[in-house]
Design an enzyme around this catalytic site. Structure first.
Site, short mmCIF file in Angstrom:
data_model
loop_
_atom_site.label_atom_id
_atom_site.label_comp_id
_atom_site.label_asym_id
_atom_site.label_seq_id
_atom_site.Cartn_x
_atom_site.Cartn_y
_atom_site.Cartn_z
N HIS A 276 0.84 -1.21 0.00
CA HIS A 276 0.00 0.00 0.00
C HIS A 276 0.87 1.25 0.00
O HIS A 276 0.63 2.19 -0.77
CB HIS A 276 -0.93 -0.02 1.22
CG HIS A 276 -1.69 1.24 1.42
ND1 HIS A 276 -2.95 1.43 0.90
CD2 HIS A 276 -1.39 2.38 2.08
CE1 HIS A 276 -3.39 2.63 1.23
NE2 HIS A 276 -2.45 3.23 1.96
N GLU A 277 1.89 1.28 0.86
CA GLU A 277 2.76 2.46 0.94
C GLU A 277 3.55 2.65 -0.35
O GLU A 277 3.71 3.79 -0.82
CB GLU A 277 3.72 2.33 2.13
CG GLU A 277 3.02 2.30 3.50
CD GLU A 277 2.17 3.53 3.75
OE1 GLU A 277 2.53 4.63 3.29
OE2 GLU A 277 1.11 3.38 4.40
N HIS A 280 1.48 4.37 -2.95
CA HIS A 280 1.49 5.83 -2.90
C HIS A 280 2.66 6.38 -3.72
O HIS A 280 2.52 7.37 -4.43
CB HIS A 280 1.60 6.31 -1.45
CG HIS A 280 0.32 6.23 -0.68
ND1 HIS A 280 -0.84 6.85 -1.09
CD2 HIS A 280 0.00 5.61 0.50
CE1 HIS A 280 -1.80 6.62 -0.21
NE2 HIS A 280 -1.32 5.85 0.76
N GLU A 354 -5.97 6.95 -1.31
CA GLU A 354 -5.99 5.74 -0.49
C GLU A 354 -6.59 4.57 -1.27
O GLU A 354 -6.09 3.43 -1.20
CB GLU A 354 -6.76 5.98 0.80
CG GLU A 354 -6.07 6.90 1.77
CD GLU A 354 -4.70 6.41 2.18
OE1 GLU A 354 -4.55 5.20 2.46
OE2 GLU A 354 -3.76 7.23 2.22
N ASP A 358 -4.57 1.19 -2.24
CA ASP A 358 -5.15 -0.13 -1.96
C ASP A 358 -5.20 -0.98 -3.22
O ASP A 358 -4.85 -2.17 -3.21
CB ASP A 358 -6.56 0.02 -1.39
CG ASP A 358 -6.58 0.51 0.05
OD1 ASP A 358 -5.53 0.46 0.72
OD2 ASP A 358 -7.65 0.97 0.50
#
Length: 412
Positions: A276-277, A280, A354, A358
């Site tokens: 997930h990070e 980003h 977000e 995801d």
């Protein structure tokens, strides 16, 4: 417009903002008794769910009290010409505008900190302690306050002094130079925050060699992400809550995992959080947010430059002598409606980001580990599972958990 009318407008904005927040909080609180969404129906047993509901009610009532005290203190300060009194006190110590401004804001911020200190103490050592979150010692609490004040004075005071000096040298055109200074500072902080500021409060250590690090590095390699810095931060010294974040660019980029996150989640769930990070990063969310923040700052400074020379701003606060610091106070309140609009947009964009992060994690790893990891974190944090949509729209930078889960398990 005369100073009295502008003063009433400022008071009106303060009142409207406070009442609007009260309304949103009330709407959100009305949903505390709702059953969890279907995607989260298995998250709590009845006893745990009751505990989560009680936590929300306690924090809501506490927020009402602390908010009311803060609003009342602010309103009284305006009505008794508090800014004029502080300005006169600062000028009794110096006639240099930069020094006066630093003393002015120093006095106000010190008073605000003293007023908020009992509430901060109660929330940490009573509410958070009662529900099993607090790990902060009194020593750490006090040191955090001292360090925070010192850093705020050093960085905030330094930037304020530099901006006033630029204004004195360039007049109304100061916004160009101020924008360049703030932009440079923002970029530097994005590069070096985890190396300069975080170590003042927390200990960061490289993730130890072992199966978890091997899995994280293996995943990063599959998506072409150079993972040179995986740091573990000792979040457990203050709270049982867990988190992870990504910072920096290029060779300075770093993934930081809370030790509580590693303790609470299975290895595949930690890998999913990393995915997930990295999402980003791969979706360019960090530079986009930086550019939008810089653009918003430029707009704010430009509008401020159009008004800063108007003596009405200072006169509305009861001071006949115009000054940068009084103009900044009045402008900050008058600008709040536009600031709220940009804030709504940034929160909306953050929620979109977000979902994208995801989706990246699901595409490059798996959905279930991230879903399970998020569920565990929400359960441990006693998160609000059914917030009011209006409250989410205004305040949430992350989508509600059920929406994230549905998007991951049932992508469109």
């Amino acid at each position: 417009m005369n100073p009295q009318t502008l003063f009433l407008l400022i008071i009106g904005l303060l009142v409207v903002n406070y009442l609007f927040d009260l309304l949103l909080g009330y709407l959100n609180a009305k949903r505390f008794g709702n059953k969890p969404p279907s995607a989260l129906a298995d998250l709590y047993d009845p006893e745990q769910y009751q505990k989560s509901q009680e936590y929300k009610r306690v924090t809501y009532r506490f927020g009402l009290l602390s908010g009311a005290v803060s609003f009342a203190a602010t309103l009284i300060f305006f009505l008794v010409d508090g800014f004029a009194w502080v300005d006169a006190l600062a000028r009794s110590w110096s006639d240099q505008e930069i020094v006066v401004a630093l003393l002015f804001f120093g006095i106000i911020l010190a008073a605000s900190s003293i007023l908020s200190l009992p509430f901060s103490y109660y929330r940490t050592f009573v509410i958070e302690e009662r529900f099993g979150f607090n790990k902060t010692t009194l020593k750490t609490f006090v040191l955090d306050k001292i360090k925070g004040a010192f850093i705020g004075a050093l960085i905030g005071g330094g930037l304020l002094a530099l901006l006033i000096w630029i204004y004195q040298q360039t007049g109304a055109n100061f916004w160009w130079y101020a924008w360049a200074v703030i932009t440079g500072f923002s970029v530097l902080m994005n590069f070096f925050y985890t190396r300069l500021i975080v170590p003042l409060f927390n200990k960061q250590t490289p993730l130890k060699e072992g199966p978890l690090k091997d899995r994280l590095e293996a995943y990063a390699q599959t998506v072409g992400f150079t993972l040179s810095n995986i740091m573990v931060i000792d979040g457990s010294k203050r709270s049982t809550r867990a988190n992870a974040y990504f910072s920096g660019f290029g060779r300075q980029k770093q993934v930081t995992l809370y030790d509580t996150l590693i303790d609470d989640l299975e290895e595949d769930e930690v890998v999913a959080v990393l995915a997930h990070e990295i999402g980003h990063y791969k979706c360019n969310h960090i530079p986009i947010n930086l550019v939008l923040g810089i653009a918003t700052t430029g707009l704010t400074l430009f509008i401020f430059s159009l008004l800063i020379d108007n003596p009405l701003l200072s006169e509305a606060l009861g001071v006949g002598q115009p000054s940068f610091h009084l103009g900044l106070i009045a402008f900050g309140i008058l600008y709040s409606p536009l600031s709220e609009i940009t804030g709504l947009f940034m929160n909306y964009l953050s929620r979109v980001f977000e979902f994208q992060a995801d989706a990246y994690a699901v595409k490059t790893f798996e959905a279930l580990p991230l879903v399970n990891g998020l569920k565990k974190l929400a359960k441990k944090n006693l998160s609000n599972l059914s917030p009011h949509p209006a409250y989410v729209f205004v305040h949430y930078s992350h989508p509600p958990l059920d929406q994230r889960i549905n998007a991951m398990l049932h992508p469109q």
